[in-house]
Design a protein around this motif. Structure first.
Motif, PDB file in Angstrom:
ATOM      1  N   ASP A  42       0.875  -1.176   0.000  1.00  0.00           N
ATOM      2  CA  ASP A  42       0.000   0.000   0.000  1.00  0.00           C
ATOM      3  C   ASP A  42       0.909   1.222   0.000  1.00  0.00           C
ATOM      4  OD1 ASP A  42      -1.764   2.084   0.538  1.00  0.00           O
ATOM      5  OD2 ASP A  42      -2.944   0.913   1.961  1.00  0.00           O
ATOM      6  N   ASN A  44       0.357   4.413   0.175  1.00  0.00           N
ATOM      7  CA  ASN A  44      -0.292   5.627   0.656  1.00  0.00           C
ATOM      8  C   ASN A  44       0.230   6.028   2.026  1.00  0.00           C
ATOM      9  OD1 ASN A  44      -2.351   6.094  -1.458  1.00  0.00           O
ATOM     10  ND2 ASN A  44      -3.024   4.058  -0.849  1.00  0.00           N
ATOM     11  N   ASP A  99      -7.859  -3.731   0.588  1.00  0.00           N
ATOM     12  CA  ASP A  99      -8.566  -2.649  -0.117  1.00  0.00           C
ATOM     13  C   ASP A  99      -8.484  -1.298   0.584  1.00  0.00           C
ATOM     14  OD1 ASP A  99      -9.390  -4.338  -2.154  1.00  0.00           O
ATOM     15  OD2 ASP A  99     -11.210  -4.924  -1.090  1.00  0.00           O
ATOM     16  N   ARG A 100      -7.708  -1.204   1.634  1.00  0.00           N
ATOM     17  CA  ARG A 100      -7.617   0.017   2.435  1.00  0.00           C
ATOM     18  C   ARG A 100      -7.316   1.247   1.578  1.00  0.00           C
ATOM     19  NH1 ARG A 100      -4.348  -1.798   6.222  1.00  0.00           N
ATOM     20  NH2 ARG A 100      -2.660  -1.711   4.731  1.00  0.00           N
ATOM     21  N   GLY A 101      -6.440   1.128   0.597  1.00  0.00           N
ATOM     22  CA  GLY A 101      -6.045   2.256  -0.235  1.00  0.00           C
ATOM     23  C   GLY A 101      -7.149   2.799  -1.129  1.00  0.00           C
ATOM     24  N   LYS A 102      -8.242   2.053  -1.280  1.00  0.00           N
ATOM     25  CA  LYS A 102      -9.365   2.502  -2.112  1.00  0.00           C
ATOM     26  C   LYS A 102     -10.252   3.514  -1.395  1.00  0.00           C
ATOM     27  CE  LYS A 102      -9.573  -1.812  -4.694  1.00  0.00           C
ATOM     28  NZ  LYS A 102     -10.389  -2.991  -5.003  1.00  0.00           N
ATOM     29  N   PHE A 103     -10.055   3.661  -0.086  1.00  0.00           N
ATOM     30  CA  PHE A 103     -10.895   4.555   0.709  1.00  0.00           C
ATOM     31  C   PHE A 103     -10.197   5.897   0.936  1.00  0.00           C
ATOM     32  CE2 PHE A 103     -12.056   0.239   1.996  1.00  0.00           C
ATOM     33  CZ  PHE A 103     -13.417   0.266   1.756  1.00  0.00           C
ATOM     34  N   ARG A 122     -21.113   2.737   3.618  1.00  0.00           N
ATOM     35  CA  ARG A 122     -20.649   3.966   2.986  1.00  0.00           C
ATOM     36  C   ARG A 122     -21.395   5.087   3.699  1.00  0.00           C
ATOM     37  NH1 ARG A 122     -19.578   4.475  -3.363  1.00  0.00           N
ATOM     38  NH2 ARG A 122     -18.524   6.482  -3.282  1.00  0.00           N
ATOM     39  N   ASN A 132      -6.791   8.781   4.427  1.00  0.00           N
ATOM     40  CA  ASN A 132      -5.826   8.429   3.385  1.00  0.00           C
ATOM     41  C   ASN A 132      -5.234   9.754   2.899  1.00  0.00           C
ATOM     42  OD1 ASN A 132      -4.484   7.757   1.015  1.00  0.00           O
ATOM     43  ND2 ASN A 132      -5.960   6.161   0.462  1.00  0.00           N
ATOM     44  N   TRP A 135      -4.405  10.152  -0.919  1.00  0.00           N
ATOM     45  CA  TRP A 135      -5.566  10.347  -1.783  1.00  0.00           C
ATOM     46  C   TRP A 135      -6.093  11.769  -1.646  1.00  0.00           C
ATOM     47  CZ3 TRP A 135     -10.568  11.774  -2.165  1.00  0.00           C
ATOM     48  CH2 TRP A 135     -11.293  11.329  -3.261  1.00  0.00           C
ATOM     49  N   CYS A 167     -16.003   5.199   4.491  1.00  0.00           N
ATOM     50  CA  CYS A 167     -16.579   3.954   4.983  1.00  0.00           C
ATOM     51  C   CYS A 167     -16.548   3.914   6.506  1.00  0.00           C
ATOM     52  CB  CYS A 167     -15.758   2.798   4.428  1.00  0.00           C
ATOM     53  SG  CYS A 167     -16.249   1.186   5.028  1.00  0.00           S
TER      54      CYS A 167
END
Length: 169
Positions: A42, A44, A99-103, A122, A132, A135, A167
């Motif tokens: 990850d 991020n 999937d942490r980086g998708k948030f 959500r 993040n 992001w 989330c």
């Protein structure tokens, strides 16, 4: 205590409010948090932000959960367990959380505020959140410095308007 570094907010923060405090936290996190700090490839930067009004953390075991947590038995009813901040952070840092980086941000459910149907939702995040930073910085999304109230609501609305996923878990 000797291993802690304490940062002081700028003097102007006293007149600007909580939005400025959170803005400063974001800027500082971007400077001091390492890329890839949570491993698992990850790339991020993350920052955990906790309000002083947070009393405790609660772990949730859903009704008929196939993998009951916190040493709970299946009962057909949702169950709460008091957990430590450390347990909560370990969950967020788990290598299995691929999937942490998708948030854009992750927050926590609050006991007594509505019915919780699933482990994840959500939803609006506040009080205790993992941001993040990578992001958010790429999109120039920061807390508004001039807000004394509902700075989190304003922030969440702007993040989701730019496609960010927030989330609760």
């Amino acid at each position: 205590f000797p291993q802690l570094t304490i940062y002081e907010l700028p003097n102007e923060s006293a007149r600007l409010g909580i939005g400025d405090a959170r803005f400063c936290i974001q800027l500082l996190a971007d400077l001091v948090c390492p890329i890839g700090m949570l491993g698992n490839n990850d790339r991020n930067k993350y920052c955990f932000v906790l309000d002083d009004s947070t009393r405790k953390f609660i772990g949730l075991t859903l009704a008929d959960d196939p993998n009951p947590a916190f040493e709970k038995e299946k009962t057909g009813k949702m169950q709460w367990s008091e957990v430590s901040l450390g347990q909560s952070l370990m969950y967020l840092q788990s290598p299995r959380f691929v999937d942490r980086g998708k948030f854009a941000g992750i927050g926590f459910h609050r006991k007594g505020f509505g019915s919780i149907k699933g482990a994840y939702a959500r939803a609006h995040i506040y009080s205790a959140l993992l941001l993040n930073i990578s992001w958010l910085t790429e999109r120039h999304l920061y807390f508004r410095r001039d807000l004394w109230l509902w700075e989190d609501l304003d922030f969440n609305r702007r993040v989701t308007a730019q496609g960010g996923v927030l989330c609760k878990c």
